[in-house]
Design an enzyme around this catalytic site. Structure first.
Site, PDB file in Angstrom:
ATOM      1  N   GLN A 501       0.816  -1.206   0.000  1.00  0.00           N
ATOM      2  CA  GLN A 501       0.000   0.000   0.000  1.00  0.00           C
ATOM      3  C   GLN A 501       0.855   1.265   0.000  1.00  0.00           C
ATOM      4  O   GLN A 501       0.515   2.258  -0.647  1.00  0.00           O
ATOM      5  CB  GLN A 501      -0.915   0.012   1.226  1.00  0.00           C
ATOM      6  CG  GLN A 501      -1.833   1.221   1.315  1.00  0.00           C
ATOM      7  CD  GLN A 501      -2.835   1.278   0.172  1.00  0.00           C
ATOM      8  OE1 GLN A 501      -3.123   0.261  -0.448  1.00  0.00           O
ATOM      9  NE2 GLN A 501      -3.349   2.469  -0.100  1.00  0.00           N
ATOM     10  N   GLU A 502       1.970   1.248   0.706  1.00  0.00           N
ATOM     11  CA  GLU A 502       2.796   2.437   0.845  1.00  0.00           C
ATOM     12  C   GLU A 502       3.505   2.814  -0.445  1.00  0.00           C
ATOM     13  O   GLU A 502       3.475   3.967  -0.868  1.00  0.00           O
ATOM     14  CB  GLU A 502       3.853   2.223   1.943  1.00  0.00           C
ATOM     15  CG  GLU A 502       3.329   2.322   3.354  1.00  0.00           C
ATOM     16  CD  GLU A 502       3.104   3.760   3.796  1.00  0.00           C
ATOM     17  OE1 GLU A 502       3.364   4.685   3.002  1.00  0.00           O
ATOM     18  OE2 GLU A 502       2.646   3.958   4.929  1.00  0.00           O
ATOM     19  N   SER A 503       4.185   1.875  -1.056  1.00  0.00           N
ATOM     20  CA  SER A 503       5.095   2.220  -2.162  1.00  0.00           C
ATOM     21  C   SER A 503       4.922   1.374  -3.409  1.00  0.00           C
ATOM     22  O   SER A 503       5.551   1.682  -4.428  1.00  0.00           O
ATOM     23  CB  SER A 503       6.548   2.080  -1.688  1.00  0.00           C
ATOM     24  OG  SER A 503       6.853   0.709  -1.438  1.00  0.00           O
ATOM     25  N   TYR A 610      -6.413   3.563   3.543  1.00  0.00           N
ATOM     26  CA  TYR A 610      -5.137   2.908   3.828  1.00  0.00           C
ATOM     27  C   TYR A 610      -5.318   1.692   4.731  1.00  0.00           C
ATOM     28  O   TYR A 610      -4.844   0.592   4.432  1.00  0.00           O
ATOM     29  CB  TYR A 610      -4.216   3.935   4.482  1.00  0.00           C
ATOM     30  CG  TYR A 610      -2.856   3.445   4.884  1.00  0.00           C
ATOM     31  CD1 TYR A 610      -1.779   3.552   4.010  1.00  0.00           C
ATOM     32  CD2 TYR A 610      -2.621   2.904   6.147  1.00  0.00           C
ATOM     33  CE1 TYR A 610      -0.512   3.124   4.384  1.00  0.00           C
ATOM     34  CE2 TYR A 610      -1.366   2.471   6.528  1.00  0.00           C
ATOM     35  CZ  TYR A 610      -0.320   2.583   5.646  1.00  0.00           C
ATOM     36  OH  TYR A 610       0.939   2.155   6.009  1.00  0.00           O
TER      37      TYR A 610
END
Length: 650
Positions: A501-503, A610
């Site tokens: 999810q982050e990168s 998120y």
């Protein structure tokens, strides 16, 4: 012929009075370029790639002269279509980004013919349609609009509806469906609202609603301009405008003012006002929010409400455990909004189940249980299933390597080499159009082989009936990850779910806030964690090393998990929004709630999305790693009320 936004001298709306001072510098007025200042001409980079990046930056700023100079030095550049596009585009928009009516139409036509079928031609056509709509060249607009493939520009859609309306067609219903997100309105949508109001295709209530939507989002100038489009009307009352402003800062004060002022409002205006007060109270997690919405429902419930207000009406009822109001709120939703997000299908099923209507509830779950997302997973569990992986479709080496000759992929790779991800993603995604599931899997496998891991994930995510979850949920750096998570006793599936999810596994990813690398660790957080684990030689430049990035990121995950009672739901929120916020959100609870309700009622849109994505990802990663069925519900757990306690974590 219709000439844009009409301003009437008589009968000015209270909305206009409210924001009139802001109209001194209107957002949508085309500005005259300032006189040129004599300065030394900027140099042209000697490296062609550097010159191309500089050209792209000049085009983004609509700097006509700089773009012309740089493009002239790139005659033999390997992506001529973009050199030409970046030269022409600044001639189509002014320095504030507004379409110019003196755009070079013939150059645009030549460009579209030369690069027909390519992604950049569709981008150019998008730009030209904005110009044609601005100058009311409907003959050319109507000829070009059907050729616009992506149709992802709200303002272009507004111009298309305006063109039809000017020909005598009634487009009111389509306009209402299109005009739901004021962030993307621009000149075209204000002009559409103006003409439809002038021609009486829409009513004062339509205009008042659009103005109120803008005001809710704090677009006060836009709100005033929209309100000014309604002929001989006041828009919403000044009382309602005041309530909207007041509710943003203090919903309880707005509620008191509304109670005192109700006599000056119509029944519909009262309902709209209670909806706005309820929305802002719900975002502050105030327990009174559900009560405000009940008053709105009691007034009829079908007043003009923004999509955001309609969604928070459901969330406020969820947080209070009022399943009857959950059901009513979803039933009152705009049908398109209700159908767009599986959340409302799932929660409607839960509300029906609470109302002892199991067969109807089951039908709701079955409608989304096949979706590979947070609510699809939860619906599947409501049907008695655990989360498993679909059968894997495996493509051959030949199928994957054949993708390397696709022109869009070739251009995309060049852009990625230049770190121009926006252009690279545009070209990559354009090439995917019309592919079968098997071709998409082959393209995803090709992306994995050339280490475009984010494209591998995003491409594999597009399949409908054939799937390869080993590509959807990649596990690069697994040895590093195994060691790091074992050292702190962390669930590796959760760590991978967070990185995805982050990168999307882009090692050099940087956020606008400065977060860095695979795990998007903020600089201050990285320094804090490094100090805590005894890394005395830490430097921020080390965050580009996957070993260091994963080491610090997983240690921080472990810290926030410990700080938040080992709740993956709370800790995921903390990683995105900071540990203090989920503690505050938790402290406002009046009862223990299931993790899914806590996640759905997080006030920050980014954090809400998120948390749901991270835990959905983690569930699939756990299934991949273990080979056994999993439970998202178990992973979400429950969240109990707690007093706010301080934390030393950044």
């Amino acid at each position: 012929m219709f000439k844009g936004v009409y301003l009437r001298s008589a009968g000015r709306a209270a909305w206009i009075a409210f924001a009139g001072a802001l109209l001194a510098t209107p957002v949508y007025a085309q500005k005259r370029p300032a006189p040129a200042v004599q300065a030394q001409a900027p140099t042209i980079p000697s490296n062609p790639d550097d010159a191309f990046v500089a050209l792209r930056d000049a085009a983004r700023k609509n700097d006509v002269d700089r773009a012309a100079t740089l493009s002239a030095a790139l005659v033999d550049y390997p992506i001529p279509s973009y050199v030409e596009y970046f030269r022409i585009k600044p001639q189509m928009f002014d320095s504030s980004g507004l379409a110019r009516i003196d755009a070079p139409d013939e150059q645009v036509r030549t460009f579209l013919q030369r690069y027909q079928g390519e992604a950049i031609a569709d981008r150019m056509r998008n730009d030209w349609l904005l110009v044609l709509g601005k100058k009311r060249d409907w003959a050319n607009f109507d000829a070009e609009y059907p050729k616009f493939m992506l149709k992802d520009d709200t303002q272009v859609e507004c111009y298309a509806l305006l063109s039809r309306a000017l020909k005598g067609q009634n487009v009111a219903a389509e306009a209402r469906a299109a005009l739901f997100d004021v962030r993307y309105y621009g000149e075209g949508c204000v002009d559409l609202i103006s003409y439809l109001a002038q021609s009486q295709q829409i009513q004062r209530s339509d205009v008042a609603f659009q103005a109120r939507q803008a005001l809710e989002q704090n677009y006060t100038t836009l709100a005033a301009r929209i309100a000014a489009t309604a002929p001989d009307s006041r828009g919403d009352s000044d009382t309602l405008a005041t309530i909207v402003k007041m509710a943003r800062n203090d919903p309880s004060q707005a509620a008191a003012y509304l109670n005192a002022s109700a006599a000056s409002l119509s029944r519909d205006e009262q309902g709209a006002a209670w909806g706005v007060v309820g929305q802002y109270a719900a975002k502050k997690l105030a327990p009174e929010a559900a009560g405000y919405f009940r008053r709105q429902i009691d007034l009829g419930g079908n007043q003009w409400l923004s999509d955001e207000t309609q969604e928070w009406r459901v969330r406020a009822a969820l947080r209070q455990g009022d399943w009857r109001q959950v059901r009513q709120s979803i039933e009152l939703m705009r049908p398109e909004l209700r159908a767009k997000d599986p959340a409302w299908t799932y929660w409607y099923g839960r509300a029906l189940a609470a109302d002892k209507r199991p067969d109807e509830a089951r039908a709701q779950y079955e409608a989304i249980a096949g979706q590979f997302n947070f609510y699809g997973q939860l619906a599947s569990e409501e049907l008695g299933n655990r989360i498993t992986l679909p059968v894997r479709t495996v493509v051959s080496d030949a199928e994957a390597t054949a993708m390397r000759t696709r022109p869009g992929f070739v251009r995309a790779q060049k852009f990625y080499d230049l770190n121009l991800r926006f252009e690279g993603n545009r070209e990559w995604n354009w090439e995917l159009r019309g592919m079968s599931d098997r071709e998409l899997i082959a393209a995803a496998d090709y992306a994995r082989r050339i280490e475009l891991l984010d494209r591998a994930v995003n491409t594999a995510d597009r399949t409908k009936t054939e799937h390869d979850f080993s590509l959807r949920f990649l596990m690069p750096y697994r040895d590093i990850m195994q060691r790091a998570t074992d050292d702190v006793g962390l669930d590796m599936a959760w760590a991978y779910g967070l990185i995805r999810q982050e990168s999307r596994f882009i090692m050099n990813a940087r956020s606008s806030a400065g977060a860095h690398g695979l795990m998007q660790v903020m600089p201050a957080t990285a320094k804090y964690v490094a100090r805590k684990i005894g890394m005395t030689d830490f430097s921020p430049t080390m965050m580009g090393d996957p070993n260091i990035n994963i080491l610090l990121g997983t240690n921080y995950m472990s810290m926030v998990l410990t700080d938040l009672d080992s709740s993956w739901t709370l800790a995921s929120a903390a990683y995105n929004a900071g540990p203090g916020r989920p503690k505050n959100w938790r402290s406002s609870l009046n009862r223990t709630v299931e993790g899914a309700i806590f996640a759905e009622t997080i006030p920050f849109t980014e954090t809400r999305t998120y948390v749901k994505n991270v835990l959905s990802n983690a569930t699939y990663y756990a299934a991949l790693m273990s080979g056994r069925p999993q439970s998202l519900k178990d992973r979400l757990g429950s969240v109990a009320p707690s007093s706010v306690t301080t934390t030393s974590l950044p």
